[in-house]
Design an enzyme around this catalytic site. Structure first.
Site, PDB file in Angstrom:
ATOM      1  N   ASP A   9      64.092   6.647   9.607  1.00 33.79           N
ATOM      2  CA  ASP A   9      65.360   6.370  10.266  1.00 33.79           C
ATOM      3  C   ASP A   9      65.642   7.397  11.360  1.00 33.79           C
ATOM      4  OD1 ASP A   9      67.029   5.271   7.242  1.00 33.79           O
ATOM      5  OD2 ASP A   9      65.764   4.203   8.668  1.00 33.79           O
ATOM      6  N   PRO A  15      42.943   3.071  28.588  1.00 34.56           N
ATOM      7  CA  PRO A  15      43.953   3.713  29.447  1.00 34.56           C
ATOM      8  C   PRO A  15      44.686   2.714  30.336  1.00 34.56           C
ATOM      9  CG  PRO A  15      41.729   4.365  30.099  1.00 34.56           C
ATOM     10  CD  PRO A  15      41.603   3.569  28.841  1.00 34.56           C
ATOM     11  N   GLU A  47      31.919   4.438  30.239  1.00 36.97           N
ATOM     12  CA  GLU A  47      32.909   4.155  31.295  1.00 36.97           C
ATOM     13  C   GLU A  47      33.856   3.033  30.905  1.00 36.97           C
ATOM     14  OE1 GLU A  47      32.670   6.753  33.261  1.00 36.97           O
ATOM     15  OE2 GLU A  47      30.813   6.953  32.115  1.00 36.97           O
ATOM     16  N   ARG A  90      52.577   3.343   8.750  1.00 34.92           N
ATOM     17  CA  ARG A  90      53.752   3.955   8.124  1.00 34.92           C
ATOM     18  C   ARG A  90      54.989   3.069   8.215  1.00 34.92           C
ATOM     19  NH1 ARG A  90      57.085   6.786  11.026  1.00 34.92           N
ATOM     20  NH2 ARG A  90      57.283   8.507   9.572  1.00 34.92           N
TER      21      ARG A  90
HETATM   22  C1  4G1 Z   1      40.829   6.635  33.617  1.00 37.33           C
HETATM   23  C2  4G1 Z   1      43.301   7.509  27.191  1.00 37.33           C
HETATM   24  C3  4G1 Z   1      39.972   6.774  32.549  1.00 37.33           C
HETATM   25  C4  4G1 Z   1      41.964   7.160  27.218  1.00 37.33           C
HETATM   26  C5  4G1 Z   1      42.128   7.127  33.539  1.00 37.33           C
HETATM   27  C6  4G1 Z   1      44.196   6.854  26.412  1.00 37.33           C
HETATM   28  C7  4G1 Z   1      41.702   7.864  31.305  1.00 37.33           C
HETATM   29  C8  4G1 Z   1      42.335   4.334  24.772  1.00 37.33           C
HETATM   30  C9  4G1 Z   1      42.400   5.407  25.636  1.00 37.33           C
HETATM   31  C10 4G1 Z   1      40.400   7.395  31.391  1.00 37.33           C
HETATM   32  C11 4G1 Z   1      41.487   6.097  26.449  1.00 37.33           C
HETATM   33  C12 4G1 Z   1      42.550   7.739  32.379  1.00 37.33           C
HETATM   34  C13 4G1 Z   1      43.742   5.791  25.635  1.00 37.33           C
HETATM   35  C14 4G1 Z   1      39.518   7.562  30.213  1.00 37.33           C
HETATM   36  C15 4G1 Z   1      40.038   5.696  26.511  1.00 37.33           C
HETATM   37  C16 4G1 Z   1      36.432   4.093  27.861  1.00 37.33           C
HETATM   38  C17 4G1 Z   1      36.070   4.955  26.679  1.00 37.33           C
HETATM   39  C18 4G1 Z   1      37.794   4.504  28.237  1.00 37.33           C
HETATM   40  C19 4G1 Z   1      36.972   6.159  26.708  1.00 37.33           C
HETATM   41  C20 4G1 Z   1      37.941   5.975  27.848  1.00 37.33           C
HETATM   42  C21 4G1 Z   1      43.943   8.266  32.242  1.00 37.33           C
HETATM   43  C22 4G1 Z   1      37.501   6.886  28.996  1.00 37.33           C
HETATM   44  N1  4G1 Z   1      44.427   4.984  24.788  1.00 37.33           N
HETATM   45  N2  4G1 Z   1      39.287   6.293  27.475  1.00 37.33           N
HETATM   46  N3  4G1 Z   1      38.384   6.795  30.140  1.00 37.33           N
HETATM   47  O1  4G1 Z   1      39.827   8.304  29.314  1.00 37.33           O
HETATM   48  O2  4G1 Z   1      39.593   4.841  25.769  1.00 37.33           O
HETATM   49  O3  4G1 Z   1      43.588   4.125  24.280  1.00 37.33           O
END
Ligand code: 4G1
Length: 252
Positions: free
Chosen positions: A167, A87, A114, A152
């Protein structure tokens, strides 16, 4: 392109990567995909991959030694990008996907719990990408979204049908209304212009539908979309008009 995904749940990739476009891309030799189990790189007899955070607080953190070992094992050279799905990353957009589609290999790292120990970022991650602002349980679904958006765009993955489709997305506008048979469904008829046979008029109507819907729902997209002088004039005319909703006015 070669894609290696590192995950605690590599089986999550199976159904998506063995269906449809992903299957075709691999079948045609355009994509080689491998999901690796991070736990295979754990060193102790309990195969521990996570631990409690220094400083206290709840949750678990992916151990840096295990994750860095996994990344180094699948990364053939230090030139290969290592993308942490997180995130905290830059947002995945079409231009980001297009940039990644140029590369010969990607290593994707999926977090859990986490997140990962900060030293993984410092030592082994070269890029950090997010698919959006919501809470996920792990990075796997984010990695699959990224893979879909990137694969893709590899030349030869989509047929002629898909190339045209690409496109229309790449022009940066939302799609207008689409219709197929039957002509009248539950009392709702297809807009007359689409059955008129006037191809130039149909094209103009579709363009304006796309502009209208983009203006109503995602006006910020108009800032980066390539617009013609005709588009701009029509949008300006729109702005000075009382607007009904798209749903109630298929024929503006
Ligand atoms: C703090 C969202 C924590 C989540 C704030 C989009 C989300 C990976 C993504 C989290 C993840 C927000 C993503 C949260 C993701 C560690 C494992 C991170 C899962 C995890 C907005 C949990 N795009 N999230 N934390 O979701 O990996 O890529």
């Amino acid at each position: 392109m070669k894609i290696d995904a590192l995950s605690l749940f590599p089986a999550m990739f199976d159904s998506v990567m063995n269906a449809s476009m992903m299957w075709k891309a691999q079948d045609r030799g355009l994509l080689t995909f491998c999901a690796h189990d991070i736990r295979d790189y754990a060193a102790d007899k309990h195969r521990q991959v996570d631990d409690t955070p220094y400083g206290g607080g709840g949750g678990m953190i992916l151990k840096p030694d295990v994750l860095v070992r996994a990344i180094e094992a699948v990364r053939p050279s230090t030139a290969t990008p290592v993308i942490l799905l997180s995130p905290q990353g830059r947002l995945l957009t079409h231009p980001v996907a297009a940039e990644l589609a140029q590369l010969p290999q990607l290593v994707l790292v999926c977090g859990h719990y986490e997140g990962v120990d900060e030293r993984v970022r410092q030592l082994a991650v070269t890029d950090e990408i997010s698919i959006g602002d919501y809470v996920l349980t792990g990075g796997e679904l984010a990695a699959l979204v990224l893979i879909d958006a990137v694969v893709r765009l590899i030349p030869g993955v989509l047929g002629a049908e898909g190339a045209a489709d690409r496109d229309s997305h790449a022009d940066g506008l939302l799609e207008g209304a689409h219709y197929t048979r039957p002509h009248t469904y539950r009392g709702l008829a297809v807009p007359a212009i689409l059955t008129s046979g006037h191809h130039a008029e149909v094209a103009r109507w579709r363009r304006r539908q796309a502009l209208l819907r983009t203006w109503l729902r995602r006006p910020e997209l108009l800032k980066s979309a390539p617009l013609t002088e005709d588009d701009r004039e029509w949008l300006e005319a729109l702005a000075g008009r009382q607007l009904p909703t798209v749903a109630s006015s298929p024929d503006p």
